[in-house]
Design an enzyme around this catalytic site. Structure first.
Site, short mmCIF file in Angstrom:
data_model
loop_
_atom_site.label_atom_id
_atom_site.label_comp_id
_atom_site.label_asym_id
_atom_site.label_seq_id
_atom_site.Cartn_x
_atom_site.Cartn_y
_atom_site.Cartn_z
N GLU A 162 -10.74 7.62 -8.55
CA GLU A 162 -9.65 7.76 -9.51
C GLU A 162 -8.59 6.70 -9.24
OE1 GLU A 162 -9.46 9.57 -12.32
OE2 GLU A 162 -7.80 8.17 -12.43
N LYS A 221 -12.56 1.21 -4.57
CA LYS A 221 -11.35 2.04 -4.57
C LYS A 221 -10.44 1.68 -3.40
CE LYS A 221 -8.30 5.08 -5.12
NZ LYS A 221 -7.29 5.04 -6.15
N CYS A 277 -1.54 7.74 -0.45
CA CYS A 277 -2.80 7.00 -0.37
C CYS A 277 -2.75 5.59 0.21
CB CYS A 277 -3.45 6.97 -1.74
SG CYS A 277 -3.97 8.62 -2.23
P1 NAD Z 1 -4.08 17.20 -2.95
O1 NAD Z 1 -3.82 17.50 -1.54
O2 NAD Z 1 -2.94 17.22 -3.94
O3 NAD Z 1 -5.17 18.22 -3.52
C1 NAD Z 1 -6.35 18.53 -2.84
C2 NAD Z 1 -6.63 20.02 -3.04
O4 NAD Z 1 -7.93 20.32 -2.52
C3 NAD Z 1 -5.67 20.96 -2.31
O5 NAD Z 1 -5.01 21.79 -3.26
C4 NAD Z 1 -6.56 21.76 -1.34
O6 NAD Z 1 -6.17 23.10 -1.21
C5 NAD Z 1 -7.90 21.65 -2.03
N1 NAD Z 1 -9.04 21.87 -1.12
C6 NAD Z 1 -9.29 21.28 0.08
N2 NAD Z 1 -10.46 21.71 0.57
C7 NAD Z 1 -10.98 22.59 -0.31
C8 NAD Z 1 -12.17 23.33 -0.37
N3 NAD Z 1 -13.09 23.26 0.60
N4 NAD Z 1 -12.38 24.14 -1.44
C9 NAD Z 1 -11.47 24.20 -2.44
N5 NAD Z 1 -10.32 23.50 -2.45
C10 NAD Z 1 -10.08 22.69 -1.40
O7 NAD Z 1 -4.80 15.78 -2.99
P2 NAD Z 1 -4.79 14.70 -4.15
O8 NAD Z 1 -3.53 13.90 -4.13
O9 NAD Z 1 -5.21 15.34 -5.43
O10 NAD Z 1 -5.93 13.72 -3.65
C11 NAD Z 1 -7.30 14.10 -3.65
C12 NAD Z 1 -8.14 12.86 -3.41
O11 NAD Z 1 -7.94 11.91 -4.46
C13 NAD Z 1 -7.83 12.11 -2.11
O12 NAD Z 1 -9.02 11.60 -1.60
C14 NAD Z 1 -6.95 10.97 -2.57
O13 NAD Z 1 -7.06 9.85 -1.72
C15 NAD Z 1 -7.52 10.65 -3.93
N6 NAD Z 1 -6.57 10.04 -4.88
C16 NAD Z 1 -5.30 10.51 -4.98
C17 NAD Z 1 -4.44 9.95 -5.93
C18 NAD Z 1 -3.02 10.43 -6.08
O14 NAD Z 1 -2.30 9.83 -6.85
N7 NAD Z 1 -2.58 11.46 -5.40
C19 NAD Z 1 -4.91 8.96 -6.79
C20 NAD Z 1 -6.22 8.53 -6.67
C21 NAD Z 1 -7.05 9.09 -5.72
C1 UGA Z 2 -1.41 4.18 -6.11
C2 UGA Z 2 -2.18 3.24 -7.03
O1 UGA Z 2 -1.25 2.54 -7.86
C3 UGA Z 2 -3.17 4.02 -7.88
O2 UGA Z 2 -3.94 3.11 -8.67
C4 UGA Z 2 -4.09 4.83 -6.98
O3 UGA Z 2 -4.98 5.61 -7.75
C5 UGA Z 2 -3.25 5.74 -6.10
O4 UGA Z 2 -2.32 4.94 -5.33
C6 UGA Z 2 -4.06 6.51 -5.12
O5 UGA Z 2 -5.16 6.13 -4.78
O6 UGA Z 2 -3.50 7.49 -4.67
P1 UGA Z 2 0.66 5.82 -6.38
O7 UGA Z 2 0.66 5.82 -4.91
O8 UGA Z 2 0.70 7.10 -7.11
O9 UGA Z 2 -0.63 5.05 -6.93
O10 UGA Z 2 1.91 4.98 -6.90
P2 UGA Z 2 2.23 3.42 -7.01
O11 UGA Z 2 2.84 3.18 -8.33
O12 UGA Z 2 1.07 2.58 -6.67
O13 UGA Z 2 3.37 3.23 -5.92
C7 UGA Z 2 3.07 3.32 -4.54
C8 UGA Z 2 4.30 2.96 -3.74
O14 UGA Z 2 4.58 1.56 -3.83
C9 UGA Z 2 5.58 3.67 -4.20
O15 UGA Z 2 6.34 4.06 -3.10
C10 UGA Z 2 6.29 2.61 -5.00
O16 UGA Z 2 7.68 2.80 -5.04
C11 UGA Z 2 5.93 1.36 -4.21
N1 UGA Z 2 6.00 0.12 -5.02
C12 UGA Z 2 5.16 -0.08 -6.07
C13 UGA Z 2 6.93 -0.86 -4.68
O17 UGA Z 2 7.70 -0.70 -3.72
N2 UGA Z 2 6.98 -2.00 -5.43
C14 UGA Z 2 6.16 -2.23 -6.49
O18 UGA Z 2 6.26 -3.30 -7.11
C15 UGA Z 2 5.23 -1.23 -6.81
#
Ligand code: NAD
Ligand code: UGA
Length: 463
Positions: A162, A221, A277
């Site tokens: 994602e 990713k 992340c």
């Molecule tokens: P999160 O912590 O918000 O959510 C994960 C959820 O999974 C939690 O609510 C937890 O209770 C649940 N969980 C864990 N183990 C479980 C199990 N065995 N059965 C059922 N539920 C279970 O995490 P997130 O931010 O959604 O991130 C999830 C993944 O996506 C990570 O690998 C992260 O790196 C990736 N990711 C996150 C973002 C982002 O913006 N947060 C963007 C892209 C990718």
């Molecule tokens: C980032 C990536 O942008 C997503 O594509 C990815 O899916 C995600 O991580 C993930 O894998 O979790 P996110 O962390 O939600 O998304 O937010 P960003 O907009 O990337 O910002 C990350 C951090 O960098 C923030 O603290 C932001 O303030 C900082 N940032 C971003 C800067 O300081 N300067 C910039 O120019 C851009």
């Protein structure tokens, strides 16, 4: 293969919004998002849709459209696995805090638990989709677990990382730059890839749906996040040089960003990147490189984290040195605690580390953030495990009004780039703070000339 039932394990920042959009765009597919966390599921099911556990612009409306029709939130993981033909794994993959790889490698215990649970419950063939961000070659381990259940069920594993960013999750999901699907290059693999393509094709143009092998997808990713974070660390490194030389980092960003080969995005200097992340994924990349003996590759990427830590520390140092080398007993107002605007997420937020450095210098901090609760702020500080919960509550106050936060403060520090900060009555703030009125703009969002004209001693990043 036509998919009628989808299960998503993990109702977090990724699982919740992603499945909400898929449900809205595929009204004929039943989607059940499951989680072990009862409080989180209850919040997703709250009759008042404004109480869903994740704040993202536009999300509550989409949840309202689909919830109870083809979108369900539940804690009954087994039932949802049993019913689904396609299972997304969207659980957390934090940095390991113990054992081999501590502080670097991704902790895959939640992923493995999911795989074992799927293996135990499944009685029909399933497509298992890695939605979580995972080390390259995780699919191999998943397959090994799933294929040894002995109950004759066939599994296909896809990687579908994602790319949404928090704060713009809905927009990113509705109009993604690309959707990446990695799968086995066999007849069954290609069929599974097609089944997932069909789900996305309901709203994503086909030319934006990319098919690759599994390893390329997993590694892309980590690479995307590493490149994005590297841009922020690169411009932050230049911000320090700007401060030393009289250049203005915003002017430098604009000048280099107009080069179409560089492009203008992700060049905003800041107090340091945060979020759940960037750091975890780069550490993971560094760990993988080291595992293969690629030490130069590992060192190269580790520098992105080193620079980011330096940037956070340098911001705190600047506050201390400007306030005549002591903040002991002084009130510092923090505007913003979230790691970026338009989200209530605080994971790895720069604010936590700046607060810690200032508390170390015996400062007293008052925080205002439009979306982050006091409970969350204290949880973040307690998690550091550096002070007792009593000390954190004594030296850090959380208020609901920005003007109250700034009242009688020795300095105001902006930690998050919330739009509302730009429109405050800064004259009113100036009148309420202790003089000289120091303002540290960790996001360079305010107009330095206007604030200086009011009387503030304004310090931006890279100016
Ligand atoms: P999160 O912590 O918000 O959510 C994960 C959820 O999974 C939690 O609510 C937890 O209770 C649940 N969980 C864990 N183990 C479980 C199990 N065995 N059965 C059922 N539920 C279970 O995490 P997130 O931010 O959604 O991130 C999830 C993944 O996506 C990570 O690998 C992260 O790196 C990736 N990711 C996150 C973002 C982002 O913006 N947060 C963007 C892209 C990718
Ligand atoms: C980032 C990536 O942008 C997503 O594509 C990815 O899916 C995600 O991580 C993930 O894998 O979790 P996110 O962390 O939600 O998304 O937010 P960003 O907009 O990337 O910002 C990350 C951090 O960098 C923030 O603290 C932001 O303030 C900082 N940032 C971003 C800067 O300081 N300067 C910039 O120019 C851009």
């Amino acid at each position: 293969m036509i998919i009628k039932n989808i299960c998503c394990i993990g109702a977090g920042y990724v699982g919740g919004p992603t499945m909400t959009v898929i449900a809205n765009k595929n009204p004929n597919v039943k989607i059940t998002v499951v989680d072990l966390n009862h409080a989180r599921i209850n919040a997703w099911n709250d009759p008042d849709v404004n109480n869903i556990p994740i704040y993202e612009p536009g999300l509550s409306k989409l949840v309202e459209n689909a919830r109870g029709k083809n979108l369900f939130f539940s804690t009954d993981v087994d039932k949802a696995i049993h019913e689904a033909e396609m299972i997304f794994i969207s659980v957390n993959t934090p940095t390991k805090t113990y054992g081999k790889g501590k502080g670097m490698a991704a902790d895959l215990k939640y992923i493995e638990l999911c795989a074992r649970q799927i293996a135990r419950i499944a009685t029909s063939d399933k497509i298992v989709v890695e939605k979580s961000t995972l080390p390259v070659r995780t699919a191999q381990a998943l397959k090994a677990i799933l294929d040894h259940t002995g109950n004759g069920v066939k599994f296909q594993i896809l990687s579908n990382p994602e790319f949404l960013a928090e704060g713009t999750a809905v927009q990113d999901l509705l109009s993604p730059d690309r959707v990446l699907i990695g799968g086995e290059q066999s007849e069954e693999g290609i069929e599974a890839i097609q089944a997932l393509v069909d789900i996305y094709a309901s709203w994503v143009p086909l030319e934006r749906i990319l098919r690759t092998n599994v390893w390329s997808s997993e590694l892309s990713k980590l690479t995307a996040n590493a490149f994005l974070a590297q841009r922020v660390s690169s411009i932050n490194a230049i911000s320090e040089l700007c401060e030393a030389t009289g250049a203005d980092v915003d002017e430098v960003s604009k000048a280099i960003g107009m080069d179409s080969r560089i492009g203008p995005k992700f060049l905003k200097a800041s107090v340091g990147f945060g979020g759940s992340c960037f750091q975890k994924d780069i550490l993971n990349l560094v760990y993988i490189a080291k595992t293969y003996g690629l030490n130069e590759v590992a060192d190269y990427w580790e520098q992105v984290i080193i620079m980011n830590d330096h940037q956070k520390g340098r911001f705190a140092d600047k506050i201390v040195s400007t306030l005549y080398n002591t903040v002991s007993g002084k009130k510092i107002a923090f505007l913003g605690w979230a790691f970026k605007k338009d989200t209530n997420d605080t994971r790895e937020s720069a604010a936590i580390y700046v607060a810690d450095a200032l508390l170390h210098e015996q400062a007293e901090i008052t925080v205002y953030d439009p979306k982050v609760t006091a409970e969350q702020i204290y949880a973040d500080l307690d998690y550091l495990n550096l002070r007792s919960p009593e000390e954190n509550r004594k030296y850090v106050k959380v208020v609901n009004d920005p003007y109250e936060a700034c009242k009688a403060a020795h300095a105001v520090a902006i930690l998050t780039e919330w739009d509302e900060f730009k429109t405050y009555n800064w004259k009113k703030v100036y009148d309420a703070v202790i003089k000289p009125a120091f303002l540290f703009d960790g996001r360079s969002i305010l107009n330095a000339d206007q604030l200086s004209a009011i009387g503030f001693k304004y310090t931006g990043i890279g100016k």
